[in-house]
Scaffold this motif. Structure first.
Motif, PDB file in Angstrom:
ATOM      1  N   SER A  89      50.737   6.121  56.773  1.00  0.00           N
ATOM      2  CA  SER A  89      50.685   7.480  57.334  1.00  0.00           C
ATOM      3  C   SER A  89      50.805   8.543  56.243  1.00  0.00           C
ATOM      4  O   SER A  89      51.441   9.588  56.442  1.00  0.00           O
ATOM      5  CB  SER A  89      51.788   7.695  58.386  1.00  0.00           C
TER       6      SER A  89
ATOM      7  N   ASN B 292      50.434  14.621  56.388  1.00  0.00           N
ATOM      8  CA  ASN B 292      50.398  13.907  57.663  1.00  0.00           C
ATOM      9  C   ASN B 292      51.706  14.204  58.403  1.00  0.00           C
ATOM     10  O   ASN B 292      52.774  13.737  57.982  1.00  0.00           O
ATOM     11  CB  ASN B 292      50.246  12.404  57.394  1.00  0.00           C
ATOM     12  N   PRO B 293      51.657  15.000  59.489  1.00  0.00           N
ATOM     13  CA  PRO B 293      52.904  15.415  60.152  1.00  0.00           C
ATOM     14  C   PRO B 293      53.791  14.254  60.576  1.00  0.00           C
ATOM     15  O   PRO B 293      55.017  14.302  60.416  1.00  0.00           O
ATOM     16  CB  PRO B 293      52.424  16.220  61.365  1.00  0.00           C
ATOM     17  N   GLU B 294      53.182  13.187  61.117  1.00  0.00           N
ATOM     18  CA  GLU B 294      53.976  12.047  61.584  1.00  0.00           C
ATOM     19  C   GLU B 294      54.661  11.348  60.405  1.00  0.00           C
ATOM     20  O   GLU B 294      55.846  11.000  60.454  1.00  0.00           O
ATOM     21  CB  GLU B 294      53.073  11.052  62.321  1.00  0.00           C
TER      22      GLU B 294
ATOM     23  N   ARG C  13      57.483  13.542  59.028  1.00  0.00           N
ATOM     24  CA  ARG C  13      58.648  13.496  59.933  1.00  0.00           C
ATOM     25  C   ARG C  13      59.449  12.214  59.729  1.00  0.00           C
ATOM     26  O   ARG C  13      60.680  12.234  59.668  1.00  0.00           O
ATOM     27  CB  ARG C  13      58.179  13.599  61.389  1.00  0.00           C
ATOM     28  N   LYS C  14      58.745  11.072  59.569  1.00  0.00           N
ATOM     29  CA  LYS C  14      59.438   9.791  59.330  1.00  0.00           C
ATOM     30  C   LYS C  14      60.268   9.834  58.049  1.00  0.00           C
ATOM     31  O   LYS C  14      61.400   9.355  58.009  1.00  0.00           O
ATOM     32  CB  LYS C  14      58.412   8.654  59.224  1.00  0.00           C
TER      33      LYS C  14
ATOM     34  N   GLU D 248      63.340  12.188  58.688  1.00  0.00           N
ATOM     35  CA  GLU D 248      64.312  11.576  59.614  1.00  0.00           C
ATOM     36  C   GLU D 248      65.081  10.448  58.936  1.00  0.00           C
ATOM     37  O   GLU D 248      66.308  10.342  59.084  1.00  0.00           O
ATOM     38  CB  GLU D 248      63.595  11.054  60.864  1.00  0.00           C
TER      39      GLU D 248
ATOM     40  N   GLU E   1      60.313  20.360  58.914  1.00  0.00           N
ATOM     41  CA  GLU E   1      61.063  19.159  59.321  1.00  0.00           C
ATOM     42  C   GLU E   1      62.491  19.186  58.769  1.00  0.00           C
ATOM     43  O   GLU E   1      63.438  18.770  59.453  1.00  0.00           O
ATOM     44  CB  GLU E   1      60.334  17.888  58.854  1.00  0.00           C
TER      45      GLU E   1
END
Length: 295
Positions: free
Chosen positions: A112, A148-150, A153-154, A157, A196
């Motif tokens: 990703s 890639n936003p996803e 974010r991973k 987080e 984020e």
């Protein structure tokens, strides 16, 4: 938590020296220093040589608390000694420099558009050792290659989850989501990353304190608003592959952002140098990074 160390990190003038090359990056660091792989035949010999290099840097009169607030160490280093003292104790007691520990075990495969952290087996045990060795904080590096936003974010987080565990053990985490300086959409990655980070900061308990280590941003002063966030003790920047001159020039345009350089700090230092040459080179390097950090 050492309050004197916290105050120094929050308000001191200077930068963080990154002396945390690990198993994967040590051969490259030694090669840059002029030590070829033919000079060692085991990991133990390799780590002994790199500890000698780090000891030479730390003991140099150039490595002075007037310019350097903290130093990030590798796990192997905290169990080794300088003049009979564990390295973290030597840094703080003899030099007045705050010790940090790199705790990550490297990067997972790219997915990703990012590389999250590999699992850290027995992180709790490592953090307990860090506390016993009088370390102040920790560092862990993830890498963002694409906007890639996803994926981003991973990365954030995972970093904050581990950061909360680290804080609960009495240590201050440096959260490092590096954006690849060669990324084609670096500016957009930084925008998503900052959003984020703010989301995660807003969810922290009031007493939690972290630090952030970021790539020098495409847009000057892009991280000024993060520096003002109450949970953030300091925002520091990696050199990320820029040579020292370019890293300093870019850093100086970002007010309040201070260096946490590794390769750019040790650039031009050599095993072949006399102590006088070595100290002179290191003085020039440290003073130039310091000047870029206090803008």
């Amino acid at each position: 938590m050492n309050n004197k160390q916290m105050e120094r990190i929050r308000t001191g003038q200077g930068f963080i020296a990154a002396l945390d090359q690990s198993g994967g990056s040590t051969p490259k660091a030694l090669q840059q220093y002029g030590i070829k792989p033919s000079r060692y035949s085991s990991d133990e010999e390799m780590f002994s040589l790199v500890h000698e290099m780090r000891t030479r840097i730390i003991k140099s009169p150039a490595f002075d608390a007037k310019y350097i607030l903290g130093a990030i160490l590798f796990e192997n280093t905290i169990d080794r000694k300088i003049d009979g003292m564990f390295t973290a104790d030597y840094l703080w007691e003899k030099k007045g420099i705050v010790p940090f520990l790199k705790v990550d075990k490297g990067l997972a495969e790219s997915d990703s558009g990012v590389q999250v952290l590999k699992p850290i087996p027995d992180l709790e045990g490592l953090l307990r050792r860090a506390v016993e060795r009088n370390v102040f904080g920790t560092k862990m590096r993830s890498v963002i290659h694409e906007a890639n936003p996803e994926g981003i974010r991973k990365v954030v987080e995972q970093q904050f989850e581990l950061g909360k565990q680290i804080w609960s053990m009495g240590l201050v985490p440096i959260i490092e989501p590096e954006v690849d300086i060669n990324s084609l959409d670096k500016r957009e990655s930084e925008r998503i990353l900052k959003d984020e980070i703010f989301k995660q900061l807003s969810a922290l308990a009031p007493d939690v304190t972290i630090m952030l280590k970021v790539s020098i941003p495409t847009e000057d002063d892009f991280y000024r608003d993060l520096m003002a966030e109450p949970h953030v003790a300091r925002v520091v920047a990696l050199s990320g592959g820029y040579n020292r001159e370019e890293a300093n020039e870019r850093l100086a345009r970002n007010h309040g952002l201070i260096a946490s350089f590794s390769r750019a700090l040790a650039e031009d230092l050599s095993d072949q140098h006399s102590d006088e040459q070595f100290n002179e080179m290191l003085t020039r390097s440290i003073q130039s990074i310091y000047a870029a950090s206090i803008t």
